[in-house]
Scaffold this motif. Structure first.
Motif, PDB file in Angstrom:
ATOM      1  N   ALA A 240     -11.298  -2.829 -14.998  1.00 16.33           N
ATOM      2  CA  ALA A 240     -11.856  -4.171 -15.201  1.00 16.33           C
ATOM      3  C   ALA A 240     -11.267  -5.173 -14.215  1.00 16.33           C
ATOM      4  O   ALA A 240     -11.929  -6.127 -13.807  1.00 16.33           O
ATOM      5  N   LYS A 241     -10.010  -4.975 -13.827  1.00 13.69           N
ATOM      6  CA  LYS A 241      -9.387  -5.832 -12.822  1.00 13.69           C
ATOM      7  C   LYS A 241      -9.864  -5.469 -11.417  1.00 13.69           C
ATOM      8  O   LYS A 241      -9.981  -6.332 -10.542  1.00 13.69           O
ATOM      9  N   ALA A 242     -10.124  -4.188 -11.207  1.00 13.74           N
ATOM     10  CA  ALA A 242     -10.438  -3.708  -9.861  1.00 13.74           C
ATOM     11  C   ALA A 242     -11.857  -4.061  -9.421  1.00 13.74           C
ATOM     12  O   ALA A 242     -12.078  -4.455  -8.269  1.00 13.74           O
TER      13      ALA A 242
ATOM     14  N   GLN B  51       0.822  -1.213   0.000  1.00  9.06           N
ATOM     15  CA  GLN B  51       0.000   0.000   0.000  1.00  9.06           C
ATOM     16  C   GLN B  51       0.853   1.258   0.000  1.00  9.06           C
ATOM     17  O   GLN B  51       0.516   2.251  -0.643  1.00  9.06           O
ATOM     18  N   LEU B  52       1.947   1.203   0.740  1.00  9.41           N
ATOM     19  CA  LEU B  52       2.849   2.348   0.779  1.00  9.41           C
ATOM     20  C   LEU B  52       3.391   2.633  -0.617  1.00  9.41           C
ATOM     21  O   LEU B  52       3.399   3.781  -1.079  1.00  9.41           O
ATOM     22  N   TYR B  53       3.843   1.588  -1.320  1.00  7.33           N
ATOM     23  CA  TYR B  53       4.395   1.782  -2.657  1.00  7.33           C
ATOM     24  C   TYR B  53       3.307   2.255  -3.628  1.00  7.33           C
ATOM     25  O   TYR B  53       3.571   3.085  -4.509  1.00  7.33           O
ATOM     26  N   GLU B  54       2.093   1.748  -3.468  1.00  3.90           N
ATOM     27  CA  GLU B  54       0.991   2.196  -4.332  1.00  3.90           C
ATOM     28  C   GLU B  54       0.718   3.679  -4.117  1.00  3.90           C
ATOM     29  O   GLU B  54       0.547   4.451  -5.059  1.00  3.90           O
TER      30      GLU B  54
ATOM     31  N   ASN C  52      -9.250  -5.819  -1.445  1.00  7.45           N
ATOM     32  CA  ASN C  52      -9.524  -4.384  -1.507  1.00  7.45           C
ATOM     33  C   ASN C  52      -8.282  -3.607  -1.931  1.00  7.45           C
ATOM     34  O   ASN C  52      -8.344  -2.702  -2.780  1.00  7.45           O
ATOM     35  N   ASN C  53      -7.139  -3.967  -1.367  1.00  8.39           N
ATOM     36  CA  ASN C  53      -5.925  -3.200  -1.648  1.00  8.39           C
ATOM     37  C   ASN C  53      -5.364  -3.485  -3.035  1.00  8.39           C
ATOM     38  O   ASN C  53      -4.784  -2.605  -3.676  1.00  8.39           O
ATOM     39  N   LEU C  54      -5.537  -4.708  -3.511  1.00  5.34           N
ATOM     40  CA  LEU C  54      -5.161  -4.996  -4.897  1.00  5.34           C
ATOM     41  C   LEU C  54      -6.054  -4.218  -5.861  1.00  5.34           C
ATOM     42  O   LEU C  54      -5.587  -3.691  -6.874  1.00  5.34           O
ATOM     43  N   ALA C  55      -7.339  -4.138  -5.517  1.00  2.00           N
ATOM     44  CA  ALA C  55      -8.266  -3.376  -6.352  1.00  2.00           C
ATOM     45  C   ALA C  55      -7.872  -1.904  -6.393  1.00  2.00           C
ATOM     46  O   ALA C  55      -7.931  -1.254  -7.442  1.00  2.00           O
ATOM     47  N   LEU C  56      -7.448  -1.373  -5.250  1.00  2.37           N
ATOM     48  CA  LEU C  56      -6.974   0.017  -5.202  1.00  2.37           C
ATOM     49  C   LEU C  56      -5.799   0.222  -6.157  1.00  2.37           C
ATOM     50  O   LEU C  56      -5.719   1.229  -6.858  1.00  2.37           O
ATOM     51  N   LEU C  57      -4.880  -0.738  -6.144  1.00  3.42           N
ATOM     52  CA  LEU C  57      -3.713  -0.640  -7.017  1.00  3.42           C
ATOM     53  C   LEU C  57      -4.146  -0.610  -8.477  1.00  3.42           C
ATOM     54  O   LEU C  57      -3.688   0.231  -9.256  1.00  3.42           O
ATOM     55  N   TYR C  58      -5.047  -1.538  -8.850  1.00  6.60           N
ATOM     56  CA  TYR C  58      -5.465  -1.596 -10.248  1.00  6.60           C
ATOM     57  C   TYR C  58      -6.258  -0.346 -10.642  1.00  6.60           C
ATOM     58  O   TYR C  58      -6.189   0.100 -11.789  1.00  6.60           O
ATOM     59  N   THR C  59      -6.965   0.238  -9.688  1.00  2.00           N
ATOM     60  CA  THR C  59      -7.657   1.501  -9.961  1.00  2.00           C
ATOM     61  C   THR C  59      -6.633   2.593 -10.248  1.00  2.00           C
ATOM     62  O   THR C  59      -6.777   3.364 -11.202  1.00  2.00           O
ATOM     63  N   SER C  60      -5.594   2.663  -9.430  1.00  2.00           N
ATOM     64  CA  SER C  60      -4.545   3.668  -9.631  1.00  2.00           C
ATOM     65  C   SER C  60      -3.825   3.457 -10.956  1.00  2.00           C
ATOM     66  O   SER C  60      -3.375   4.419 -11.587  1.00  2.00           O
ATOM     67  N   MET C  61      -3.710   2.205 -11.375  1.00  2.00           N
ATOM     68  CA  MET C  61      -3.019   1.882 -12.612  1.00  2.00           C
ATOM     69  C   MET C  61      -3.919   2.057 -13.841  1.00  2.00           C
ATOM     70  O   MET C  61      -3.484   1.844 -14.970  1.00  2.00           O
TER      71      MET C  61
END
Length: 992
Positions: free
Chosen positions: A299-301, A248-251, A286-295
């Protein structure tokens, strides 16, 4: 968006500890701790002993309990080694028995109830019943302090959990001081390799993350990870926890390539050890979804958000903060996808849940208001948005302070909202206020060049520059823009040379630090009291407020010191020669009332900055989506493997009309343009748009102004590396096997030998050339260690290059591969010698005094987006290391065309070209060489290449690729007219 950090609340029986006694090293102790867990019969025997000890405790049979506790210790020492953390736990159990034996019946009864109360505390906390948990936790703490003392591990454990409670309530000052105290206590009592010590580090990292101090958070997470690997191993929930938090920090910092593997591994571990029906597993989704949203991968999120929400709802119920967070994140995703009808009800429900569960004085409630405001702004309900943004701003200021990034973002959002409403004066005032907060928060979020990554959306400077220009404050507008350019580069320069402070600034810093120490001690004394009077509670609140104000003062001082590194307008203008001009572009786009602001700014040696609005191709000059995408489209086409000249010419013509034509009237008589290529225009070679000017790239106006302070290289020597040995048998095969590009594939590059040979001809005895196996990273490392690198005026590297737009400073020059160790060893404090010279290694280890570094390779100007710092990579690395300028390429370049270009470039630079009476400046030398190359006919090119490749001896490389022929065209045609051959190379830094 809301990230769900997992911090450590300590479960189970409260135990007491004793510092483990010294013991002889055994073979057993050489095994990792996590492999020394009791198996089968031994584990069963240990469990039976614990149960029997408990029965004796309940019966107050202390001698029997002590005896069995010692048996448990001895068994664990024998089976697990005296250094094992479970031995420490067993010793704690014995100490607990000894303490209980000394208590009165009443005290013993009170202490014996703490275990059950602690379990209730955990249940209440995890269930979101914060106020009830706080009351119970404070009762337990009073008991532990009274009967066990303030330095006992049971007291430390409940203090840790209360600190976590304070953090969840937004009371970060209390949480920080208690966490710092518990960390030291655990280290002293349990040692560094006990899981509870690692958990205390995780909690400290989580606290600093919540406070926006990301540069403080990461080291604690990394330490905890390293300790947990040794004590619990990688297949443990706690290890997944620290991976989750690091991810999460890196995201948050925009380091997506580092975030994803951490978050994925955390998910996999939790799925394996806890199963899919656990809140932690839902958190990982949830946190993986956040990453994919930021990226930008909705569709992944979406399915991950939905799955996480279902798990939270099933396990924790709808009345839980985690469920509220999942609703808010899903709403933000739908808003980003344009599905606004789905967003509003989710935002509203999340906000109401947070208000109910956390109260109105909580940062998560403020975030709920901010997110809802963003929704209303995007649908044009600006009045609603304004009121919510104002509430969020006031709450963030009250709870988190003026130096927190959430407060900065709330001001930025409000300023942009006023801008879109046409309230330009209010917008300017709000954004100016935002700059103060931003300057403070940017310094505690990260260090060095990390400050340039992921912060583009929070910086108010571009918006302030545009609104100031709209209000006719031209110089003020430029000064705002300059404060966003190459700031991380300036920060790194300061860190290397040391901060310059006035006497007054030094006195202020000393005063603040001296005032903070007794306040921290006073707060801790009050927090450690078993019960506070009304007056003491009032004093505690006052001391915390004083501490917050002093920290803001300290942050303001740091921001002042950072800002003073930016040159003033007069200094920058003085650095621009007459007949030259600096050109910058600013793009501000939001969904607040479809705000679209696009401007160019021209700065000359005298007069006010000239601000020019850039019209779009839509009705009434509005910008269309196609207008906004023009720079990225041209960039992609230029870098394509088979770029279309027709498409490039069409896109370049449109981009010229968009970015250059509107300012031409202000460029009469201008010969050289200093271009600041950042944000949307990063990576665009302006020479493709126009040949009316000599183009030189500078990181900022401040860089130009500071050139006079940089030491001039006094040497005459050149270091050149070329024709390295590449031994990759699986090199990628291209569609055109005759095409040699200095990028991926790692084929031999005979043109680089022509290049280095030509430098030897031009520089004579001042040239030191390394080819074949000597064109290696080991050669450079030897020169670095001996100090010889700093004695060269010019450094020239002709090789393969690979740009990296994902990880900052991981772009690399590929050098000789023939003498590499099969398993190169990474040594602390030294570069990693793997045959690839990375920008990171240059940044961390090199010291130069060079006039020019030329990277005659593919993609060397390519790097990770750094907002106002441009693309982070070799340019910043070499400039930071001590080069005055760097010549680099934006895409994959042709071997033979580059050899000819570089020959002409150095002829110009040294004044050794026919018809040239004096040396040319670096920018002019490169510009002339590029114009010359594209105009060469086939006949001229054949003749020239024969001349420069004369006497080039590749007999030692007989099995390699031969010096190839020029592109097959008619004799009067121009083989290098296509921009792919001549436009890639740019000069960044000192143009003269």
């Amino acid at each position: 968006m809301n990230r769900t950090f997992i911090l450590s609340i300590f479960f189970g029986t409260l135990t007491h500890s004793l510092i483990a006694e010294d013991s002889k090293k055994t073979e057993l102790a050489k095994q990792p701790m996590y492999e020394r867990i009791l198996k089968e019969e031994d584990a069963k025997k240990a469990a039976e002993l614990v149960e029997r000890i408990g029965k004796h405790e309940n019966a107050k049979e202390w001698d029997a309990a002590k005896k069995l506790a010692q048996v448990l210790i001895d068994m664990r020492v024998e089976k697990q080694g005296a250094d094992h953390y479970e031995v420490t736990d067993a010793r704690q159990r014995l100490l607990k028995v000894e303490i209980q034996a000394q208590l009165s019946p009443e005290d013993w009864q009170q202490l014996s109830q703490t275990n059950e109360k602690h379990r209730q505390f955990v249940v209440l906390f995890r269930g979101g019943e914060i106020s009830k948990a706080a009351q119970l936790g404070e009762q337990i703490l009073i008991t532990c302090k009274k009967l066990l003392g303030e330095n006992h591990s049971d007291t430390t454990t409940i203090m840790n959990n209360l600190a976590l409670l304070y953090l969840s309530m937004g009371e970060t000052a209390k949480a920080e001081l208690i966490y710092l105290q518990t960390r030291e206590s655990y280290k002293k009592i349990l040692g560094e390799y006990h899981p509870n010590y690692a958990r205390s580090l995780i909690n400290l990292g989580g606290l600093y993350y919540a406070m926006g101090e990301y540069c403080k958070a990461e080291p604690f997470f990394l330490q905890a990870r390293d300790f947990l690997i040794k004590s619990l191993g990688e297949n443990h929930s706690d290890f997944a926890q620290v991976l989750n938090n690091l991810g999460q920090l890196y995201e948050t910092k925009g380091e997506y390539s580092k975030a994803e593997p951490h978050l994925q591994k955390a998910r996999d571990i939790w799925k394996k050890v806890l199963g899919e029906s656990h809140p932690y597993y839902a958190t990982s989704l949830n946190n993986l979804a956040l990453l994919y949203t930021s990226m930008g991968e909705p569709a992944k999120a979406e399915p991950l958000y939905l799955q996480a929400g279902d798990v939270y709802k099933r396990l924790l119920g709808e009345n839980h903060p985690y469920y509220a967070t999942s609703l808010s994140n899903l709403a933000s995703l739908y808003k980003s996808m344009g599905e606004l009808a789905k967003s509003e009800p989710l935002y509203l429900k999340s906000k109401d849940l947070r208000k109910k569960l956390l109260g109105e004085n909580h940062p998560d409630y403020a975030t709920g208001l901010n997110n809802l405001a963003s929704y209303y702004a995007s649908v044009g309900e600006l009045a609603k948005a304004e009121q919510l943004y104002l509430q969020a701003r006031d709450l963030y200021k009250k709870i988190l302070g003026e130096n927190h990034i959430n407060y900065t973002s709330s001001l930025n959002n409000l300023g942009l909202l006023y801008f879109s409403m046409g309230a330009h004066v209010k917008a300017e005032q709000t954004l100016r206020e935002c700059t103060r907060s931003y300057e403070m928060s940017r310094l505690i979020r990260a260090t060095g060049f990390q400050r340039a990554i992921g912060n583009e959306g929070d910086s108010p400077f571009d918006s302030l520059a545009v609104i100031s220009a709209r209000l006719g404050m031209d110089q003020t507008a430029y000064e705002a823009l300059e404060r966003d350019l190459a700031r991380a580069y300036l920060d790194v320069q300061v860190s290397r040379r040391g901060q310059t402070m006035t006497v007054a600034q030094q006195a202020l810093q000393s005063r603040i630090r001296e005032a903070l120490s007794p306040i921290d001690k006073s707060i801790l004394v009050l927090l450690n009291r078993t019960k506070l009077t009304v007056e003491e509670s009032r004093d505690l609140d006052l001391q915390i407020k004083k501490r917050q104000n002093l920290n803001v003062e300290l942050a303001e001082l740091a921001a002042e010191l950072s800002t003073q590194e930016v040159s003033n307008f007069a200094e920058i203008q003085t650095a621009i020669p007459h007949g030259n001009a600096m050109l910058l572009w600013v793009d501000v786009q939001t969904n607040f009332g479809a705000l679209q602001e696009h401007w160019a700014c021209v700065l000359k040696a005298s007069g006010e900055p000239l601000w020019v609005p850039l019209p779009g191709t839509g009705p009434d000059g509005k910008w269309t989506k196609e207008d906004s995408l023009l720079p990225s489209q041209l960039r992609r086409e230029l870098a394509a493997e088979e770029p279309s000249q027709t498409t490039i010419e069409s896109l370049a013509k449109k981009l010229y009309a968009q970015r250059i034509a509107p300012v031409l009237k202000h460029l009469n008589g201008v010969k050289t343009l200093y271009v600041v290529g950042v944000n949307e225009m990063a990576g665009i070679p302006v020479s493709v748009l126009t040949d009316q000017f000599t183009i030189s790239y500078v990181p900022s106006g401040t860089f130009l102004a500071r050139l006079k302070d940089l030491p001039k290289s006094t040497g005459t020597r050149v270091l050149a590396l070329g024709d390295a040995i590449y031994s990759d048998p699986n090199a990628a095969r291209r569609k055109n096997e005759d095409e040699l590009l200095r990028g991926k594939g790692w084929k031999d590059l005979p043109g680089t030998r022509v290049e280095t040979n030509r430098l030897k001809q031009l520089f004579g005895e001042n040239a030191q050339v390394f080819t074949d196996g000597n064109a290696s990273e080991r050669t450079l490392e030897s020169l670095r260690k001996s100090g010889e690198l700093s004695k060269y005026r010019y450094l020239h590297f002709a090789a393969h290059g690979e740009g990296n737009s994902v990880q900052a400073f991981e772009s690399a020059l590929i050098l000789s591969q023939d003498k590499l160790s099969k398993e190169p060893i990474l040594k602390a404090g030294e570069p990693f010698l793997n045959g690839q010279l990375s920008a990171r290694e240059v940044l961390d280890y090199w010291k130069l005094n060079a006039e020019l570094v030329t990277l005659s390779a593919c993609e060397t100007a390519f790097g990770k987006s750094g907002g106002g710092d441009g693309m982070l990579g070799f340019a910043q690395a070499f400039l930071t290391a001590g080069a005055r300028s760097v010549c680099l390429s934006l895409w994959q370049v042709d071997d033979i065309a580059t050899a000819l270009l570089m020959s002409r470039f150095y002829e110009n630079l040294l004044g050794k070209r026919e018809g040239l009476s004096i040396p040319m400046g670096k920018a002019a030398a490169l510009d002339e060489a590029k114009r010359w190359l594209r105009e060469l006919t086939k006949v001229q090119a054949d003749k020239l290449y024969a001349q420069v490749s004369k006497d080039v001896d590749r007999r030692s490389r007989a099995a390699g690729v031969k010096v190839k022929e020029l592109p097959k065209v008619e004799k009067n045609e121009k083989p290098f007219a296509h921009p792919k051959y001549w436009a890639a190379f740019i000069l960044i830094g000192d143009p003269d």
